[in-house]
Design an enzyme around this catalytic site. Sequence first.
Site, PDB file in Angstrom:
ATOM      1  N   SER A 121      -3.146   7.140  13.490  1.00  0.00           N
ATOM      2  CA  SER A 121      -2.614   7.081  14.853  1.00  0.00           C
ATOM      3  C   SER A 121      -3.733   7.239  15.878  1.00  0.00           C
ATOM      4  CB  SER A 121      -1.582   8.190  15.062  1.00  0.00           C
ATOM      5  OG  SER A 121      -2.250   9.436  15.171  1.00  0.00           O
ATOM      6  N   ASN A 122      -3.419   6.862  17.116  1.00  0.00           N
ATOM      7  CA  ASN A 122      -4.476   6.908  18.131  1.00  0.00           C
ATOM      8  C   ASN A 122      -4.967   8.326  18.404  1.00  0.00           C
ATOM      9  OD1 ASN A 122      -4.603   4.213  18.224  1.00  0.00           O
ATOM     10  ND2 ASN A 122      -3.766   3.958  20.282  1.00  0.00           N
ATOM     11  N   SER A 135       4.595  -1.641   4.258  1.00  0.00           N
ATOM     12  CA  SER A 135       4.867  -3.006   4.708  1.00  0.00           C
ATOM     13  C   SER A 135       4.820  -3.932   3.504  1.00  0.00           C
ATOM     14  CB  SER A 135       3.883  -3.443   5.793  1.00  0.00           C
ATOM     15  OG  SER A 135       2.579  -3.145   5.422  1.00  0.00           O
ATOM     16  N   GLU A 167     -11.200  -1.844   5.247  1.00  0.00           N
ATOM     17  CA  GLU A 167     -10.298  -2.233   6.325  1.00  0.00           C
ATOM     18  C   GLU A 167     -11.042  -2.179   7.656  1.00  0.00           C
ATOM     19  OE1 GLU A 167      -7.056   0.453   7.079  1.00  0.00           O
ATOM     20  OE2 GLU A 167      -5.754  -1.197   7.703  1.00  0.00           O
ATOM     21  N   GLN A 169       0.832  -1.197   0.000  1.00  0.00           N
ATOM     22  CA  GLN A 169       0.000   0.000   0.000  1.00  0.00           C
ATOM     23  C   GLN A 169       0.870   1.252   0.000  1.00  0.00           C
ATOM     24  OE1 GLN A 169      -3.565   0.744   2.877  1.00  0.00           O
ATOM     25  NE2 GLN A 169      -1.746   1.414   3.970  1.00  0.00           N
ATOM     26  N   GLY A 170       0.757   2.066  -1.030  1.00  0.00           N
ATOM     27  CA  GLY A 170       1.567   3.282  -1.109  1.00  0.00           C
ATOM     28  C   GLY A 170       0.796   4.498  -0.649  1.00  0.00           C
ATOM     29  N   TYR A 171       0.717   4.680   0.651  1.00  0.00           N
ATOM     30  CA  TYR A 171      -0.042   5.810   1.207  1.00  0.00           C
ATOM     31  C   TYR A 171       0.875   6.830   1.884  1.00  0.00           C
ATOM     32  CZ  TYR A 171      -4.763   3.730   0.648  1.00  0.00           C
ATOM     33  OH  TYR A 171      -5.939   3.228   0.161  1.00  0.00           O
ATOM     34  N   SER A 172       1.439   6.438   3.028  1.00  0.00           N
ATOM     35  CA  SER A 172       2.177   7.403   3.854  1.00  0.00           C
ATOM     36  C   SER A 172       3.430   7.914   3.157  1.00  0.00           C
ATOM     37  CB  SER A 172       2.599   6.755   5.173  1.00  0.00           C
ATOM     38  OG  SER A 172       1.479   6.453   5.940  1.00  0.00           O
TER      39      SER A 172
END
Lengths: 361, 407
Positions: free
Chosen positions: B377-378, B162, B245, B127-130
């Site tokens: 993130s949380n 990842s 997801e 996955q190419g997101y961040s």
Amino acid sequence: MEFGLSLEQRQFDDSLRSFLTDRLPMERLRALAEPGGGYDEGLWHGLAELGLHGLIVPERFGGAGLGVLDAAVAAEALGYAAAPVPFAGTTVMAPLAFMNSATEAQQDEYLPMVAAGEARIAVGFAGLAGQTGTASATLDGSRLTGTISGVMDAGAATHFLVYLRDGTGALVAANAPGVTQSLHRSLDRTRPLADVSFDGSTAELLVAANDKLAAARRVLDAGRVVLAADTLGAAQTMLDRAVAFAKERVQFGRVIGSFQGVKYMLADCVTMLEPCRGMVWYAAHAQDGLPDEARLTACHAKAHVADVAREVARMTTETHGGMGFTDLLGLHYWFKRISFNRQVLGGPERCREEAAALQGW
Amino acid sequence: MDLSLSEEYQALQAEIRAFIATHGHKSPKPGGGRKRPDQKTLDWQKTLLEHGYVGRTIPVEYGGAGKTPDVMEAAVIASEFAAANIYAGLTNQGVSMLVPTLLELGTEEQKRAYVGPTIRGDIIWCQGYSEPGNGSDLANAQTKAELRDGFWVVNGQKIWTSSAHYADMMFLLCRTEPDRPKHEGLSYLLLSMNSPGIDRRPLKTMTGRSEFNEVFFTDVKVPETQIVAGRGKGWYVANVTLKHERSMIGNADKVTTRLEQLIKLLRSSEIDGVPLIRQAEFRDRLLRLQGEVIAWKAHNLRLLTEAAQGIDSGVNRMIVKYGGTMLGFRLSSLAVDALGAAGLPFESAGEDAEDDDATTWNIDYMYDVGLMIGGGSNNIQKNIIGERGLDLPREPKVAAATAVGRG
């Protein structure tokens, strides 16, 4: 599989909540709470019309024959309203005590009165519950002697039912010779605690269960679950009010709910509290239909919901700033309700120790 | 309230148990998943596909079993495989995120080309997101793609990718419309990881392993037709992917399993000859966690029921990622405390071997912190819970007029 409330349960919940909203505006709650007796004739009879008193009394004795889950739904609504009603003891534990520990003849005599709201039986434990205070009562034949302190839901009790350490139930009329009762206002003004002494008072013994001690514990477990549900409702009120306040209160030219410091506290509250609802439902359902999990989930629900609610009570009070600390706002009634529920029938540490013992840890 | 299974699900349960009795010995060990599936895993995946235990709701023409979606069926399948400790099929980003996205938004050609091979495990996706400068602010992605002579030419950098070190393909969020407002300037491309101009560099994390990668793009050419849903629709597509997801039920099996392992650990570990489970502090921490896990399981049952009834769970679902990762960390924290000093000298056996308990717990303990950061993130979760769940006002935007995507 369907894990949730039925349509009937949701309708009952709705009608109970709208009744309580109607009957207990803040000024009325304040007026009822101040004397600290935990009982109001008008409210009690109004709840009778909704069928609350006979909720779990079997139909053949004039009740609705429902279960602990239904009682938990009602308790959450009562906690949400901080209603001064002797519910957990009188309406849940007492009929369960008869259903678990009494003969058919005893049930036939008392349960119709319970369902009608005429007999209000406060339940105390001489040990077993893990509550601090005095809990010494002994039986000599059918004569009960001793003192039980901190009996809840005793504000307008017609009878006391004392479970002894071996699980024997001793039922004594409140006006019987040798019974002395002193009712104390508690931190939670919506519910008092009574110290009850017996001096050779004549008791009717409830000893019909095959396993007396297990029967007494079932009554205790149901009481704990119902208190957890009440706590959940009280914490939900505090959260709802804090969220509403955070949307209105302006400081530094901004609504305070837009500050992440405030927003994150409230997000933490809902993240902790919402799973408690499933937990209470599960534990209540376990009392009704999952005997292997009933004790463990009751201990854990009583402990965990108390811990979460303490945090929610603290953070939602903080959200209100100085107003939250005043008497004027009345938020403290729910803070105190949560504190009361935490300590009676065994605090979190005690309940968890019972859970450990159950598992042989 | 009814925790029993109806007859049709009992029948499915019986069918799965019979399947496991016959074929279970061929299953690879559950878990893993941070490396390319080996032949045993691929063979097992094929067997599961043939029986409809994976790809169950994917149309037959794309290689699935073509069944009607039914969350309760999915839950029965998941719990039977978990209870038997049998590998329940690939759950990589291609299978759980890209495939449902393509089925919803892809062209016929894209579906035919990618769905079947992906669910068979023949194509592995990343996955190419961040990006280094755009993590939580995903919509601000700056990796750009320009259309030249029938090809998208991609330049830029992605991070936290990842499985990029062994993936065949990437789904990429990149900026194709630099003059449009930031959310409208993105597109979603599908590209081969073997394209010239791609440089993958493993990113070693605090766990000591390389679970992630940096991926650099220098004039990488992607055929024009490899776009999903059209130019400027990338943010929408990415959100569809995220929805899929999130629609995977917050899985309580993991915390349940961890709690059981933790109970064993506290029974078997001793200080001064006394088992930790008999020591008040350790026991009470364990008991608190047991209470939390009971609440978490009940919450998941509630979400499952609501999903089956088609009810939007709202805030009840939004709390799952935040609450679940925090609970996971508290569980692994108690484990490393129980291991204590004796658990500190550990060595990972490497990517392809099984680690001992001390290594697994210590790595999980660190990896759990990563889980709080990754996938939104949380703190982002708390914004979502506060703003969408509790309807609190958003943080006022700072310099909303800042130009985006130029340069």
